[in-house]
Scaffold this motif. Structure first.
Motif, PDB file in Angstrom:
ATOM      1  N   GLU A 355       0.833  -1.207   0.000  1.00 24.90           N
ATOM      2  CA  GLU A 355       0.000   0.000   0.000  1.00 24.90           C
ATOM      3  C   GLU A 355       0.863   1.250   0.000  1.00 24.90           C
ATOM      4  O   GLU A 355       0.560   2.239  -0.651  1.00 24.90           O
ATOM      5  N   VAL A 356       1.945   1.205   0.788  1.00 23.95           N
ATOM      6  CA  VAL A 356       2.882   2.329   0.833  1.00 23.95           C
ATOM      7  C   VAL A 356       4.297   1.797   0.739  1.00 23.95           C
ATOM      8  O   VAL A 356       4.573   0.641   1.042  1.00 23.95           O
ATOM      9  N   ALA A 357       5.205   2.656   0.285  1.00 19.96           N
ATOM     10  CA  ALA A 357       6.627   2.306   0.219  1.00 19.96           C
ATOM     11  C   ALA A 357       7.414   3.599   0.344  1.00 19.96           C
ATOM     12  O   ALA A 357       6.846   4.700   0.351  1.00 19.96           O
ATOM     13  N   ASP A 358       8.721   3.488   0.438  1.00 19.94           N
ATOM     14  CA  ASP A 358       9.577   4.658   0.624  1.00 19.94           C
ATOM     15  C   ASP A 358      10.371   4.951  -0.636  1.00 19.94           C
ATOM     16  O   ASP A 358      10.914   4.038  -1.272  1.00 19.94           O
ATOM     17  N   ALA A 359      10.426   6.228  -1.000  1.00 18.43           N
ATOM     18  CA  ALA A 359      11.345   6.694  -2.032  1.00 18.43           C
ATOM     19  C   ALA A 359      12.535   7.339  -1.312  1.00 18.43           C
ATOM     20  O   ALA A 359      12.380   7.915  -0.234  1.00 18.43           O
ATOM     21  N   PHE A 360      13.706   7.248  -1.917  1.00 15.49           N
ATOM     22  CA  PHE A 360      14.929   7.710  -1.255  1.00 15.49           C
ATOM     23  C   PHE A 360      15.636   8.769  -2.092  1.00 15.49           C
ATOM     24  O   PHE A 360      15.685   8.672  -3.319  1.00 15.49           O
ATOM     25  N   ILE A 361      16.176   9.768  -1.396  1.00 13.60           N
ATOM     26  CA  ILE A 361      16.962  10.817  -2.048  1.00 13.60           C
ATOM     27  C   ILE A 361      18.315  10.882  -1.346  1.00 13.60           C
ATOM     28  O   ILE A 361      18.382  10.969  -0.116  1.00 13.60           O
ATOM     29  N   ILE A 362      19.383  10.830  -2.140  1.00  6.24           N
ATOM     30  CA  ILE A 362      20.731  10.900  -1.591  1.00  6.24           C
ATOM     31  C   ILE A 362      21.345  12.234  -1.991  1.00  6.24           C
ATOM     32  O   ILE A 362      21.388  12.587  -3.169  1.00  6.24           O
ATOM     33  N   PHE A 363      21.825  12.986  -1.008  1.00  7.65           N
ATOM     34  CA  PHE A 363      22.399  14.306  -1.233  1.00  7.65           C
ATOM     35  C   PHE A 363      23.909  14.271  -1.068  1.00  7.65           C
ATOM     36  O   PHE A 363      24.451  13.382  -0.416  1.00  7.65           O
ATOM     37  N   LYS A 364      24.567  15.258  -1.629  1.00  9.55           N
ATOM     38  CA  LYS A 364      26.024  15.334  -1.517  1.00  9.55           C
ATOM     39  C   LYS A 364      26.473  16.144  -0.309  1.00  9.55           C
ATOM     40  O   LYS A 364      27.651  16.160   0.029  1.00  9.55           O
ATOM     41  N   SER A 365      25.552  16.828   0.339  1.00  5.77           N
ATOM     42  CA  SER A 365      25.939  17.632   1.502  1.00  5.77           C
ATOM     43  C   SER A 365      24.799  17.685   2.500  1.00  5.77           C
ATOM     44  O   SER A 365      23.624  17.495   2.146  1.00  5.77           O
ATOM     45  N   LYS A 366      25.151  17.947   3.756  1.00  8.85           N
ATOM     46  CA  LYS A 366      24.164  18.126   4.810  1.00  8.85           C
ATOM     47  C   LYS A 366      23.277  19.322   4.512  1.00  8.85           C
ATOM     48  O   LYS A 366      22.073  19.317   4.787  1.00  8.85           O
ATOM     49  N   GLU A 367      23.869  20.380   3.922  1.00  5.35           N
ATOM     50  CA  GLU A 367      23.108  21.596   3.627  1.00  5.35           C
ATOM     51  C   GLU A 367      21.997  21.324   2.614  1.00  5.35           C
ATOM     52  O   GLU A 367      20.862  21.782   2.763  1.00  5.35           O
ATOM     53  N   SER A 368      22.324  20.540   1.575  1.00  6.69           N
ATOM     54  CA  SER A 368      21.311  20.213   0.569  1.00  6.69           C
ATOM     55  C   SER A 368      20.200  19.368   1.171  1.00  6.69           C
ATOM     56  O   SER A 368      19.013  19.588   0.894  1.00  6.69           O
ATOM     57  N   GLN A 369      20.574  18.420   2.013  1.00  8.30           N
ATOM     58  CA  GLN A 369      19.574  17.585   2.669  1.00  8.30           C
ATOM     59  C   GLN A 369      18.631  18.445   3.501  1.00  8.30           C
ATOM     60  O   GLN A 369      17.410  18.275   3.478  1.00  8.30           O
ATOM     61  N   ARG A 370      19.204  19.380   4.228  1.00  2.63           N
ATOM     62  CA  ARG A 370      18.389  20.206   5.126  1.00  2.63           C
ATOM     63  C   ARG A 370      17.457  21.127   4.337  1.00  2.63           C
ATOM     64  O   ARG A 370      16.313  21.365   4.743  1.00  2.63           O
ATOM     65  N   GLN A 371      17.926  21.663   3.219  1.00  5.30           N
ATOM     66  CA  GLN A 371      17.079  22.551   2.411  1.00  5.30           C
ATOM     67  C   GLN A 371      15.829  21.824   1.931  1.00  5.30           C
ATOM     68  O   GLN A 371      14.732  22.380   1.940  1.00  5.30           O
ATOM     69  N   VAL A 372      15.996  20.577   1.524  1.00  2.00           N
ATOM     70  CA  VAL A 372      14.837  19.807   1.079  1.00  2.00           C
ATOM     71  C   VAL A 372      13.964  19.420   2.269  1.00  2.00           C
ATOM     72  O   VAL A 372      12.732  19.439   2.191  1.00  2.00           O
ATOM     73  N   HIS A 373      14.590  19.089   3.404  1.00  2.00           N
ATOM     74  CA  HIS A 373      13.833  18.685   4.595  1.00  2.00           C
ATOM     75  C   HIS A 373      12.933  19.818   5.088  1.00  2.00           C
ATOM     76  O   HIS A 373      11.926  19.565   5.758  1.00  2.00           O
ATOM     77  N   GLU A 374      13.274  21.065   4.757  1.00  2.00           N
ATOM     78  CA  GLU A 374      12.421  22.202   5.149  1.00  2.00           C
ATOM     79  C   GLU A 374      11.027  22.105   4.527  1.00  2.00           C
ATOM     80  O   GLU A 374      10.090  22.761   5.002  1.00  2.00           O
ATOM     81  N   LEU A 375      10.892  21.311   3.482  1.00  2.00           N
ATOM     82  CA  LEU A 375       9.586  21.147   2.826  1.00  2.00           C
ATOM     83  C   LEU A 375       8.703  20.139   3.559  1.00  2.00           C
ATOM     84  O   LEU A 375       7.564  19.906   3.141  1.00  2.00           O
ATOM     85  N   ASN A 376       9.215  19.536   4.628  1.00  4.11           N
ATOM     86  CA  ASN A 376       8.470  18.502   5.333  1.00  4.11           C
ATOM     87  C   ASN A 376       7.098  18.998   5.789  1.00  4.11           C
ATOM     88  O   ASN A 376       6.963  20.129   6.275  1.00  4.11           O
ATOM     89  N   GLU A 377       6.101  18.156   5.579  1.00  4.66           N
ATOM     90  CA  GLU A 377       4.716  18.381   5.981  1.00  4.66           C
ATOM     91  C   GLU A 377       4.025  19.507   5.200  1.00  4.66           C
ATOM     92  O   GLU A 377       2.971  19.994   5.601  1.00  4.66           O
ATOM     93  N   ARG A 378       4.614  19.925   4.055  1.00  2.00           N
ATOM     94  CA  ARG A 378       3.910  20.841   3.162  1.00  2.00           C
ATOM     95  C   ARG A 378       2.776  20.089   2.464  1.00  2.00           C
ATOM     96  O   ARG A 378       2.890  18.905   2.168  1.00  2.00           O
ATOM     97  N   MET A 379       1.699  20.783   2.196  1.00  2.00           N
ATOM     98  CA  MET A 379       0.567  20.176   1.499  1.00  2.00           C
ATOM     99  C   MET A 379       0.735  20.368  -0.001  1.00  2.00           C
ATOM    100  O   MET A 379       1.049  21.454  -0.480  1.00  2.00           O
ATOM    101  N   ILE A 380       0.572  19.273  -0.757  1.00  2.00           N
ATOM    102  CA  ILE A 380       0.582  19.303  -2.215  1.00  2.00           C
ATOM    103  C   ILE A 380      -0.768  18.756  -2.655  1.00  2.00           C
ATOM    104  O   ILE A 380      -0.976  17.545  -2.724  1.00  2.00           O
ATOM    105  N   GLY A 381      -1.707  19.672  -2.898  1.00  3.47           N
ATOM    106  CA  GLY A 381      -3.073  19.236  -3.158  1.00  3.47           C
ATOM    107  C   GLY A 381      -3.651  18.603  -1.911  1.00  3.47           C
ATOM    108  O   GLY A 381      -3.658  19.200  -0.835  1.00  3.47           O
ATOM    109  N   GLU A 382      -4.129  17.361  -2.050  1.00  3.51           N
ATOM    110  CA  GLU A 382      -4.686  16.654  -0.895  1.00  3.51           C
ATOM    111  C   GLU A 382      -3.631  15.828  -0.164  1.00  3.51           C
ATOM    112  O   GLU A 382      -3.925  15.150   0.819  1.00  3.51           O
ATOM    113  N   TRP A 383      -2.383  15.876  -0.618  1.00  6.04           N
ATOM    114  CA  TRP A 383      -1.321  15.071  -0.039  1.00  6.04           C
ATOM    115  C   TRP A 383      -0.419  15.903   0.849  1.00  6.04           C
ATOM    116  O   TRP A 383      -0.164  17.072   0.565  1.00  6.04           O
TER     117      TRP A 383
END
Length: 493
Positions: A355-383
């Motif tokens: 029913e659910v699974a995980d997608a993975f993103i690998i970053f080259k730096s901690k800074e890049s990882q954190r910039q994307v993590h700032e989007l956590n719990e944002r709403m995209i339509g109904e998701w």
């Protein structure tokens, strides 16, 4: 609530904690929210290092919980940027909602609301560390080992950093002779006043007894004279060869030198297969409840390897192995695979029996990882986008369970010359292969960026002279230094 004892840690940590507390306190005051900002965790119990997060909790004057506490956390999150904090990450969909942020000094801060038990847990660990310097030394070594092995994450089915601290304290109580007494047992035996703490983590009001013997300077010193290295070897041997995980619990509250604690006699439910690490105060909390079979097997295997290194080469071999580990910066995103909700790389159709699974993103730096993590719990339509830091073990387990596609995404390059120059220079710093550097050099040439081209040629020379293939994930070629950049810039000014 418990007192913050500045004697428990050094001046550097004291300064870090004080600055963080004062800034968050100012944010709360500006919002008109009455309460205290109280630090807890490794920065208050002597177990921190240069990379430790600073854990703090805001304790309102009035007892609030649930939606009311979450509302306060959201208000503070909105106010923090005005007080110098940046990179705000919301993690509200958790048993204890938190905000992650970076203070002006670069310290990573985790903020929650009303975590009284966290404060008392930190005070208990600090008291044990005050008894003997070896306690802190062994605890830090174990925590650093677990982090280097990527074994600190309950979202991946491993254990928390605090769980590893409890494992260490329990072992030191069981060592022969015991290095540590049981401070909770001493307090109950001496008639200490009750320290009742109310908590609602389990969805209802519960009161926990949090007293322990605090006058540790009055206790006699242990007869155990083992070195920290010998104790560390004993730690790994105890949990890989001696401790019976199928029947016993790691229970600091009830620990005695001779008698083991049955996990089936405690308040939280237990199974023969699962591990049990009881919280010293919250008796319903088994810190190993989310530790999955693969995680348990991995932890024991890495413990056995650590023991082998210590027995064959001592601490030097142990540290050398740890330092050779290269950090990975990853996030995983939980998606509903039966619906193509996002135009992203996620598990192939062969994995869609779940029913659910995980997608993975690998970053080259901690800074890049954190910039994307700032989007956590944002709403995209109904998701709602849910992003969680994870380890390479999580990806390894996912690959073993189903088919994944691998997509390499190149960074978007701006057409503005000044932005291209910045991206080329940043690219040199993160590049791990000769091919990457050559591509960046060509980009600099095509934009007539002479300085950046010269800097790239120096970087290329460094890689070629190293005599190895830096495309390997383990390669760590030298990055261009500020002196290199200054020299190259001077030639074109």
């Amino acid at each position: 609530m418990g007192r913050w004892d500045r004697r428990n840690f050094g001046k550097a940590q004291d300064s870090i904690v004080t600055n963080v507390v004062e800034r968050i306190q100012a944010a709360a005051k500006h919002l008109g929210i009455d309460g205290d900002v109280v630090p807890f965790g490794s920065h208050t119990n002597t177990l921190c290092n240069a990379n430790s997060d600073c854990d703090v909790t805001f304790v309102p004057r009035e007892d609030v919980w649930g939606e009311a506490a979450l509302h306060i956390l959201k208000l503070i999150a909105q106010e923090l940027p005005s007080h110098g904090f940046k990179s705000i990450i919301h993690i509200f969909q958790a048993s204890i909602p938190i905000i992650k942020a970076i203070d002006p000094g670069g310290v990573e801060v985790d903020l929650c609301i009303g975590n009284h038990l966290g404060i008392h847990n930190s005070r208990l660990v600090a008291a044990y560390c005050q008894l003997d310097r070896r306690v802190g030394e062994v605890c830090r070594l174990v925590k650093q080992w677990a982090k280097s092995e990527e074994l600190v994450s309950i979202s991946d089915g491993h254990l928390t950093s605090y769980a590893y601290t409890l494992l260490t304290l329990y072992f030191l109580m069981k060592s022969s002779p015991p290095l540590l007494p049981n401070l909770q047992d001493l307090a109950f035996g001496s008639g200490h006043d009750s320290v009742a703490v109310v908590d609602r983590k389990w969805g209802q009001k519960m009161t926990w007894e949090c007293k322990f013997w605090e006058d540790v300077e009055l206790l006699p010193k242990s007869l155990n004279v083992d070195s920290s290295e010998k104790l560390l070897r004993g730690f790994f041997r105890f949990y890989t060869e001696e401790f019976d995980w199928s029947t016993h619990a790691v229970c600091v509250r009830l620990a005695t030198p001779k008698q083991d604690v049955s996990k089936f006699n405690l308040a939280a439910p237990a199974t023969k297969e699962g591990w049990f690490i009881e919280d010293p105060f919250d008796l319903r909390h088994n810190l190993a409840s989310n530790c999955i079979k693969e995680g348990r097997q991995r932890i024991l295997a890495r413990m056995a390897e650590a023991l082998r290194l210590l027995e064959e080469g001592g601490l030097q071999a142990f540290h050398s192995y740890r330092s050779s580990k290269k950090s990975k910066f990853m996030l995983k995103c939980r998606i509903h695979v039966e619906k193509d909700a996002f135009d992203l790389h996620f598990p192939s159709s062969a994995t869609r029996n779940k029913e659910v699974a995980d997608a993975f993103i690998i970053f080259k730096s901690k800074e890049s990882q954190r910039q994307v993590h700032e989007l956590n719990e944002r709403m995209i339509g109904e998701w709602q986008l849910r992003l969680m830091p994870c380890s390479t073990w999580a990806l390894q387990d996912a690959l073993a369970a189903g088919e994944y596609q691998h997509l390499e995404v190149a960074p978007k390059i701006s057409t503005k010359p000044e932005n291209v120059a910045d991206q080329v220079r940043n690219g040199y710093r993160s590049a791990t292969s000769i091919a990457e550097v050559k591509q960046l050099i060509e980009l600099a040439r095509s934009n007539d960026l002479k300085y950046e081209e010269q800097l790239g040629l120096k970087r290329l020379k460094q890689l070629e002279s190293s005599g190895q293939a830096p495309s390997s994930a383990l390669a760590t070629p030298a990055k261009p230094t500020s002196e290199d950049e200054a020299e190259s810039r001077a030639a074109y000014q």
